[in-house]
Design an enzyme around this catalytic site. Structure first.
Site, PDB file in Angstrom:
ATOM      1  N   PRO A  80      35.868  74.919  45.197  1.00 19.59           N
ATOM      2  CA  PRO A  80      35.925  74.784  46.619  1.00 19.59           C
ATOM      3  C   PRO A  80      36.024  73.548  47.121  1.00 19.59           C
ATOM      4  O   PRO A  80      35.127  72.653  46.688  1.00 19.59           O
ATOM      5  CB  PRO A  80      34.606  75.713  47.203  1.00 19.59           C
ATOM      6  CG  PRO A  80      34.039  76.381  45.994  1.00 19.59           C
ATOM      7  CD  PRO A  80      34.596  75.541  44.586  1.00 19.59           C
ATOM      8  N   ASP A 131      31.034  60.554  41.338  1.00 17.99           N
ATOM      9  CA  ASP A 131      31.873  61.989  41.069  1.00 17.99           C
ATOM     10  C   ASP A 131      32.879  61.896  40.052  1.00 17.99           C
ATOM     11  O   ASP A 131      33.195  62.882  39.193  1.00 17.99           O
ATOM     12  CB  ASP A 131      32.463  62.458  42.373  1.00 17.99           C
ATOM     13  CG  ASP A 131      31.476  62.699  43.371  1.00 17.99           C
ATOM     14  OD1 ASP A 131      30.207  62.532  43.283  1.00 17.99           O
ATOM     15  OD2 ASP A 131      31.954  63.202  44.590  1.00 17.99           O
TER      16      ASP A 131
HETATM   17  C1  MEV Z   1      29.582  62.583  47.153  1.00 15.41           C
HETATM   18  O1  MEV Z   1      29.781  63.698  46.159  1.00 15.41           O
HETATM   19  C2  MEV Z   1      28.318  62.056  46.944  1.00 15.41           C
HETATM   20  C3  MEV Z   1      27.941  60.640  47.909  1.00 15.41           C
HETATM   21  O2  MEV Z   1      26.779  60.388  47.241  1.00 15.41           O
HETATM   22  C4  MEV Z   1      28.927  59.752  47.913  1.00 15.41           C
HETATM   23  C5  MEV Z   1      29.255  58.957  46.493  1.00 15.41           C
HETATM   24  O3  MEV Z   1      28.513  58.969  45.874  1.00 15.41           O
HETATM   25  O4  MEV Z   1      30.401  58.461  46.413  1.00 15.41           O
HETATM   26  C6  MEV Z   1      27.577  61.033  49.375  1.00 15.41           C
END
Ligand code: MEV
Length: 305
Positions: A80, A131
């Site tokens: 999603p 990520d």
């Molecule tokens: C994004 O999935 C998570 C955050 O920590 C941003 C990042 O790690 O780039 C908010």
């Protein structure tokens, strides 16, 4: 000669450490059993070949446009989007790997990951790189960005079977990940001492989570999740409707936290939810008309199909 490649990369959850990971604190990430799959086919010539070599220069939407104009290109994803599950990072990784493959380069995860990170940077401004790294390598990772040029990560092999976790959809955030990362950056500029204090506490929870996974110290999963969520609320990345929902989950004996960037005006994306009694949780989701998704953690990273 016409070539065809098919590659898939997983989405992710952050078990602990979102946002603080942008500032060099550690995070624990897990690849999930939801994937983005891309198919890329065509005959490589001088002109479209340049599109492939220039990929890291473009934002993800432009990369998709350029590939679609110059090749037969399709995307299928069961991650999603806009809900904290790393859908854009998985797509960047899958594209980066598909290009590696179609151009006959050596399969080099480090390089695939780096190109995906460059795409992520164009998309999100200041990502931690967590990520794209979990999507490239899969499994569970301890991840820490020491500096732009030094990102450390190590695979975690849990010493115990993790209890079943659910995802519960609080609704799409009206903010993007980029907006949320900027929101935290602005709060940190205004009150660095307070924000750093919260992030140090998040790091302690992340460490406790690691010890929990490695069976080194006794810890209750539900307590780790509850404490983590409180700190994320203090960072200011959770909407009031999401907070109210989480209090309901806690009241019936469960624990929930946002995973990813969160959201403040509307929904906050997906929650990771733990409840020893699954039925109780499913009943609550039903009464509140919320979609649930059972997930598996520790899935394979990017791979050809
Ligand atoms: C994004 O999935 C998570 C955050 O920590 C941003 C990042 O790690 O780039 C908010």
């Amino acid at each position: 000669m016409k070539k065809r490649v098919k590659v898939s990369a997983p989405g992710k959850v952050i078990l602990s450490g979102e946002h603080s990971v942008v500032y060099g604190y550690p995070a624990i990430l897990a690849a999930i059993d939801k994937r983005a799959t891309v198919e890329l086919a065509g005959t490589i010539s001088g002109t479209n070949g340049k599109v492939l070599t220039d990929l890291a220069k473009y934002r993800l939407d432009k990369v998709v446009k350029k590939l679609s104009e110059n090749f037969s290109f399709s995307i299928k994803s069961d991650i999603p989007s806009g809900s904290g599950l790393g859908s854009s990072a998985a797509l960047s990784v899958a594209i980066s790997a598909a290009v590696t493959k179609i151009t006959g380069q050596k399969w080099d995860p480090e390089k695939i990951n780096e190109i995906a990170y460059q795409m992520e940077k164009k998309h999100h401004g200041n990502p931690s790189g967590g990520d794209n790294t979990i999507s490239t390598y899969g499994g569970l990772l301890w991840y820490r960005k020491e500096a732009e040029g030094l990102k450390l990560f190590k695979s975690i092999t849990p010493k115990k079977r993790l209890p079943k976790l659910f995802l519960l959809d609080t609704g799409s955030p009206s903010e993007s990940t980029k907006d949320m990362v900027e929101l935290v950056a602005t709060s940190r500029q205004k009150n660095q001492k307070r924000m750093d204090k919260i992030m140090i506490q998040i790091e302690l929870i992340t460490k406790k989570f690691l010890h929990y996974l490695l069976n080194e110290k006794r810890a209750m999963l539900s307590e780790l999740i509850v404490e983590n969520q409180r700190l994320l609320e203090e960072l200011g990345v959770v909407s009031s409707s999401t907070k109210a929902l989480i209090r309901k989950i806690e009241k019936i004996g469960g624990a929930a936290k946002i995973t990813g960037a969160g959201g403040v005006k509307a929904g906050s994306g997906m929650l990771i939810v733990y409840h020893p009694n699954h039925q109780k949780l499913l009943n609550l989701a039903k009464t509140n008309r919320l979609a649930t998704l059972a997930i598996k953690l520790g899935e394979k990273g990017v791979q050809t199909q």
